[in-house]
Design an enzyme around this catalytic site. Structure first.
Site, PDB file in Angstrom:
ATOM      1  N   ARG A 213     -15.626  -1.986 -10.743  1.00 36.23           N
ATOM      2  CA  ARG A 213     -14.371  -1.341 -10.352  1.00 36.23           C
ATOM      3  C   ARG A 213     -13.660  -0.849 -11.603  1.00 36.23           C
ATOM      4  O   ARG A 213     -13.296  -1.642 -12.477  1.00 36.23           O
ATOM      5  CB  ARG A 213     -13.485  -2.313  -9.577  1.00 36.23           C
ATOM      6  CG  ARG A 213     -12.191  -1.654  -9.094  1.00 36.23           C
ATOM      7  CD  ARG A 213     -11.463  -2.500  -8.087  1.00 36.23           C
ATOM      8  NE  ARG A 213     -10.920  -3.718  -8.660  1.00 36.23           N
ATOM      9  CZ  ARG A 213     -10.192  -4.597  -7.976  1.00 36.23           C
ATOM     10  NH1 ARG A 213      -9.969  -4.403  -6.689  1.00 36.23           N
ATOM     11  NH2 ARG A 213      -9.720  -5.680  -8.559  1.00 36.23           N
ATOM     12  N   SER A 282     -13.267  -2.068   3.011  1.00 33.32           N
ATOM     13  CA  SER A 282     -12.162  -3.018   3.097  1.00 33.32           C
ATOM     14  C   SER A 282     -11.487  -2.916   4.462  1.00 33.32           C
ATOM     15  O   SER A 282     -11.161  -1.819   4.920  1.00 33.32           O
ATOM     16  CB  SER A 282     -11.137  -2.735   2.000  1.00 33.32           C
ATOM     17  OG  SER A 282     -11.711  -2.882   0.715  1.00 33.32           O
ATOM     18  N   LYS A 311      -4.214  -6.202  -7.477  1.00 35.46           N
ATOM     19  CA  LYS A 311      -4.006  -5.014  -6.648  1.00 35.46           C
ATOM     20  C   LYS A 311      -2.553  -4.968  -6.210  1.00 35.46           C
ATOM     21  O   LYS A 311      -2.080  -5.853  -5.493  1.00 35.46           O
ATOM     22  CB  LYS A 311      -4.926  -5.049  -5.423  1.00 35.46           C
ATOM     23  CG  LYS A 311      -5.067  -3.705  -4.725  1.00 35.46           C
ATOM     24  CD  LYS A 311      -6.198  -3.737  -3.721  1.00 35.46           C
ATOM     25  CE  LYS A 311      -6.438  -2.362  -3.129  1.00 35.46           C
ATOM     26  NZ  LYS A 311      -7.553  -2.366  -2.162  1.00 35.46           N
TER      27      LYS A 311
END
Length: 389
Positions: A213, A282, A311
């Protein structure tokens, strides 16, 4: 269990016998447009609305489920199949694969549905699985040049296509989700280590899948990091995924991607990446989980289970939300969000269907020793899994 397909354009006696004796015994019938029309007295079928009417009308004859196949639907760029199960209509849409190699697709679809029903799947699930298989085989078959007939072969084994690359990796297994490592460049920078060193330590510590990521990095640097990390994962035989960036996944030949609700739709990602790549998505709700299944994702990442700093503005679902998604999902689930060595046992100890593992960021990469943290967390997760079983 009876699953029927094939040419019913027969004489009146055979047709009457089919309607009166065979169809009422069938769990599912799968007529195409011409066959459905004949069963209904040559009724014209030229639209999706007509297909829905036909499915309901054929159901009234006696079969418990009817799937009307719209591959020959006039002036449609998509293929549309309509399923009626006595209560609901379901439409299955996909981009039409332009090929003349379609001989046997209808019989293959019916046989696949029957096989999945025999394995214990519901009719709806069996149709989804069979349709995905047929479309994958059609795509692999589209450029085969064998024989002189108007229709070419349908490649059931996905091996005839000369330019199809052999799969160099094993198929995705839900157990791959047991300890899912998600990288973070900022954490690695904080601890003074490279991305490749961090991934290598996580893999050697027992991570079962790695997701790269990168939110704040140039495409070129992202690609180079992906190539390096891919080699590490391949050498240890574990899947390597890219977060969000399908272009990077294609460029480095990663094993797949993980996408969010605001990213490219999973169905579109599947059409770009093909049937062999892994696609995770997700999900926070039952509705999102159901759509992930319909759109051909391979697994669901559910969270945040707990609050997390990795996040911003991430809405937590808690253990109850995780339970709901796992209990209603047809896909394997990995829990994510604020999970670490102190609470992983509570997550995996839920004992709910389809929960296969935990995905972690800080618990591995915001630590001085990634190797030991991975080893310790793996012990906790495996212990909790054994306790549940």
């Amino acid at each position: 269990m009876v699953s029927t397909s094939g040419d019913v354009l027969a004489g009146p006696l055979i047709l009457a016998s089919l309607r009166e004796e065979l169809l009422p015994q069938a769990d599912i019938v799968t007529p195409n447009l011409r066959e459905a029309s004949v069963l209904l007295g040559c009724l014209p079928l030229q639209s999706v609305a007509d297909m829905r009417f036909a499915a309901k009308s054929i159901h009234d004859i006696g079969p418990r489920n009817v799937l009307v196949k719209g591959g020959d639907l006039p002036a449609s760029s998509d293929t549309v199949n309509v399923l009626f199960d006595a209560k609901e209509f379901y439409e299955f849409r996909s981009t039409r694969i332009r090929t003349s190699n379609t001989h046997g697709t209808g019989c293959t679809l019916a046989s696949s549905i029957a096989a999945e029903l025999a394995r214990g799947y519901s009719v709806l699930s069996a149709v989804k699985i069979a349709k995905r298989y047929v479309e994958s085989a059609l795509d692999y078959s589209k450029d085969i040049l064998i024989g002189q007939g108007r229709q070419g072969p349908f490649d059931h084994l996905l091996k005839l296509k000369k330019n199809a690359l052999p799969c160099s990796r094993r198929p995705f297994n839900p157990s791959d989700l047991l300890l899912y490592a998600v990288t973070d460049s900022r954490m690695n920078k904080k601890w003074g280590r490279s991305m490749s060193d961090a991934v290598k330590a996580a893999v050697e510590g027992g991570a079962t899948i790695v997701q790269l990521r990168e939110k704040d990095i140039d495409t070129g640097d992202f690609l180079e990091a992906a190539k390096t990390c891919l080699k590490i994962c391949r050498s240890h035989g574990i899947p390597f995924l890219i977060n969000d960036r399908i272009d990077i996944a294609l460029a480095c030949d990663a094993d797949g991607v993980h996408i969010g609700q605001s990213d490219m739709p999973a169905r579109m990602a599947r059409s770009i990446l093909g049937p062999d790549k892994i696609i995770g998505i997700s999900c926070k709700t039952q509705e999102q989980a159901e759509k992930a299944w319909v759109d051909w994702a391979d697994y669901i990442g559910c969270g945040g289970v707990y609050p997390t700093n990795t996040k911003e503005n991430n809405i937590t679902v808690g253990l109850d939300g995780l339970k709901t998604v796992c209990s209603t999902s047809n896909l394997p689930v990995v829990a994510i969000g604020g999970i670490g060595i102190s609470n992983a046992k509570a997550v995996m100890g839920l004992g709910v269907p389809n929960l296969e593992g935990v995905a972690v960021v800080s618990a591995l990469f915001d630590r001085e020793c990634v190797l030991s943290e991975t080893q310790n967390l793996l012990k906790v997760v495996m212990g909790a899994t054994r306790d549940v079983k």
